[in-house]
Design a protein around this motif. Structure first.
Motif, PDB file in Angstrom:
ATOM      1  N   TYR A 129      37.678  31.374  63.086  1.00  0.00           N
ATOM      2  CA  TYR A 129      36.701  31.437  62.104  1.00  0.00           C
ATOM      3  C   TYR A 129      36.253  32.704  61.790  1.00  0.00           C
ATOM      4  O   TYR A 129      36.107  33.162  60.626  1.00  0.00           O
ATOM      5  N   GLU A 168      38.541  29.386  46.403  1.00  0.00           N
ATOM      6  CA  GLU A 168      37.900  28.009  46.703  1.00  0.00           C
ATOM      7  C   GLU A 168      38.299  27.362  48.280  1.00  0.00           C
ATOM      8  O   GLU A 168      37.439  26.945  48.725  1.00  0.00           O
ATOM      9  N   ASP A 214      36.674  29.553  50.933  1.00  0.00           N
ATOM     10  CA  ASP A 214      35.200  29.381  50.984  1.00  0.00           C
ATOM     11  C   ASP A 214      34.835  28.036  51.470  1.00  0.00           C
ATOM     12  O   ASP A 214      34.118  27.943  52.338  1.00  0.00           O
ATOM     13  N   ALA A 215      35.776  26.957  51.219  1.00  0.00           N
ATOM     14  CA  ALA A 215      35.209  25.688  51.712  1.00  0.00           C
ATOM     15  C   ALA A 215      35.686  25.673  53.118  1.00  0.00           C
ATOM     16  O   ALA A 215      34.869  24.863  53.910  1.00  0.00           O
ATOM     17  N   SER A 256      32.636  27.440  54.748  1.00  0.00           N
ATOM     18  CA  SER A 256      31.449  26.775  54.590  1.00  0.00           C
ATOM     19  C   SER A 256      31.412  25.666  55.504  1.00  0.00           C
ATOM     20  O   SER A 256      30.339  25.453  56.406  1.00  0.00           O
TER      21      SER A 256
END
Length: 584
Positions: free
Chosen positions: A256, A396, A399-400, A403
């Motif tokens: 990550y 998206e 980002d998901a 997050s």
């Protein structure tokens, strides 16, 4: 969309102790210059804007709305409201050289977002800005009030003309304000050296200091706004960053971190890539995209093979579109060196004959026009990719993923494995793969073998760089030395590939090209000039073929050194020791 830097300003700034110093400016200019003319006084009110995510700042731009009104007796000018985009750049030896685009705004419009909400005229600055903004809305950051006295200065001696402004500046952010007196000098005609000389003489005469902080940065500081920092360059020689990964971490956590770093870089460089003024933005966005794909490849097992493969596939179209434009940028940036080769290759007699024929068209200009047409088409394809729903969905998903963070309860074997063990496995596998690819690399082997080896070495290097922050001490030094060896080999193989592609591009361009075609394409070109251009193109093709041969020889030598280098055994041993120390 690509803005054109039609107005480039060259300026420097000096800070005065107080507004009283500005009153002495006309007398000092009169003593230093051949001629001084006052252009009057104007009252300026600037409001600076950006988006909540600092889209324009990340593109290297400041957006400003300026209201300017002449003041004093005899001035009948009307108040003007201007929209301006200005390049953010740091001074070099006290002088800033940057572009500025400006156009009038309709009366009553104070926020550019209101202007962009409609349909600005095609080719207007507002239309360019709307295309760059991609649906984002601007917010005001701070204001600057400025009472400006303007002087036109000729000389001294050099014939240079300079616009000198005495500014009484007040920056405002909410209830906070900060005032200062400064003198801004801008070249109308002349050289940066002449501007520096006049600025130096003024500084001595009025005891001024160099102005190191722009109004934009002063306003940000006053408003207590912190613009995002540019991602640091990727440098394996740097010490490990604080808060980074460690060898005892779960591999999923390192995955990550690696992905987040590349997504941050991709997002940072996207606005400048869309703007298209500085090719370095596109270059860095391409690098981040390639590294992101490599990280997804390396960490596919901890992340889940299906997730990693899907993201990699969606990134491929972005990487391909960026790569197409970047390759053409590289050749365009190389053309001055190519022109030097053409000039050196002509005999003195041939050069005299060419000069007698007039300027006409030349080989470099012909090829530049060809490359520019190719690049314009490639940029349109790139912007279509960046504007697509597929790209928006990709961001998206990334980002998901970030997050949500590393799943704490994952049971995937490679996800919970200590990073030291996972890194050993991945780097060793990539090293073995590179050595296998290099078995058939020898004099006379097909060019494709060297290309495949370059890709293998690049993937090996990326795997090392993703985890380098986790290694310290002797192991860290060994891995860093190994990365430098990989980088040197990869760069040599890349230069060979560049020479091969350049030679191919030249051949494609000249295929079927004759003097008549050149004369038709370039009005006013004589047959002798067209023939000379064809000869020069032939010389370039031969030169690039020779360059490819030289780079092939160098690459083979470096590959031979690499596979026999003791650092290969040392890096394996260092990885093994680190892995043994972190068994679970």
């Amino acid at each position: 969309m690509m803005m054109k830097a039609t107005n480039v300003e060259t300026e420097t700034k000096l800070i005065a102790a107080s507004p009283a110093t500005l009153e002495r400016l006309p007398g000092a200019l009169a003593r230093l210059a051949d001629h001084v003319k006052s252009d009057g006084v104007v009252q300026i009110r600037d409001t600076y804007f950006d988006t909540p995510d600092w889209w324009l700042y990340r593109a290297g731009l400041a957006c400003r709305v300026r209201r300017e009104k002449p003041v004093g007796n005899g001035h009948k000018g009307k108040t003007q409201t201007m929209l301006c985009l200005k390049e953010l750049s740091r001074p070099v030896e006290g002088v800033s050289v940057r572009f500025e685009l400006e156009e009038a705004m309709p009366g009553g419009v104070s926020n550019p977002s209101d202007l962009l909400a409609g349909d600005p005229p095609p080719q207007s600055l507002a239309a360019e800005l709307k295309g760059l903004m991609h649906g984002r809305r601007l917010r005001p950051l701070f204001r600057v009030n400025n009472r400006r006295s303007v002087y036109r200065v000729l000389g001294p001696n050099s014939g240079a003309e300079t616009r000198v402004c005495a500014d009484e500046v007040t920056c405002e952010a909410g209830r906070l304000s900060e005032s200062r007196a400064e003198i801004e000098l801008e070249t109308v005609s002349g050289t940066p050296q002449a501007l520096r000389r006049l600025a130096g003489e003024l500084a001595d005469a009025l005891r001024l200091e160099a102005g190191e902080m722009s109004k934009f940065r002063t306003g940000l500081k006053l408003a207590q706004l912190t613009a995002p920092g540019q991602p640091p360059p990727i440098d394996p020689d740097q010490s490990p960053r604080e808060g980074g990964m460690s060898l005892g971490d779960r591999t999923i956590e390192a995955a990550y971190l690696a992905i987040a770093g590349q997504v941050e870089r991709l997002r940072w460089y996207e606005p400048g890539t869309r703007l298209g003024l500085d090719p370095e933005y596109l270059h860095q966005m391409r690098v981040s995209t390639r590294r992101l794909r490599a990280a997804l490849r390396m960490f596919k097992e901890p992340l889940g093979k299906r997730t990693a493969a899907s993201l990699r596939e969606r990134l491929k179209s972005v990487a391909d579109a960026l790569g197409e434009v970047r390759d053409l940028d590289v050749y365009l940036l190389s053309l001055p060196g190519w022109a030097g080769h053409v000039a050196r290759g002509r005999s003195a007699k041939a050069a005299d004959a060419a000069a007698g024929q007039g300027a006409g068209i030349d080989a470099i200009s012909l090829f530049r026009d060809y490359l520019l047409k190719q690049r314009d088409a490639a940029r349109k394809r790139l912007l279509a990719v960046l504007d697509s729903a597929t790209y928006a969905h990709l961001l998206e998903r990334l980002d998901a993923l970030l997050s949500a963070g590393p799943p704490p309860g994952t049971r995937r074997k490679h996800a919970v494995m200590p990073l030291a063990r996972f890194a050993r496995k991945q780097i060793a596998a990539r090293l073995d793969a590179a050595l296998r690819l290099g078995r058939d690399v020898e004099p006379g082997c097909p060019d494709e073998r060297l290309h495949e080896l370059r890709l293998g070495v690049k993937r090996l290097r990326y795997n090392c760089e993703f985890v380098i922050d986790a290694y310290s001490g002797k192991a860290g030094k060994t891995v860093r030395r190994f990365i430098r060896r990989c980088t040197r080999l990869q760069e040599a193989l890349g230069e060979f590939q560049d020479a091969i592609v350049a030679s191919r591009l030249l051949r494609e361009f000249t295929d079927g090209l004759d003097a008549a075609a050149i004369m038709t394409a370039a009005d006013g070109t004589t047959q002798a000039q067209a023939k000379r251009a064809l000869l020069d193109l032939g010389s370039l093709i031969a030169w690039k073929a020779q360059e490819a041969d030289r780079q092939r020889t160098r690459s083979l030598e470096l590959w031979s050194q690499f596979r026999r280098d003791k650092v290969l055994d040392q890096v394996r041993a260092g990885l093994d020791r680190s892995a043994d120390e972190h068994r679970r």
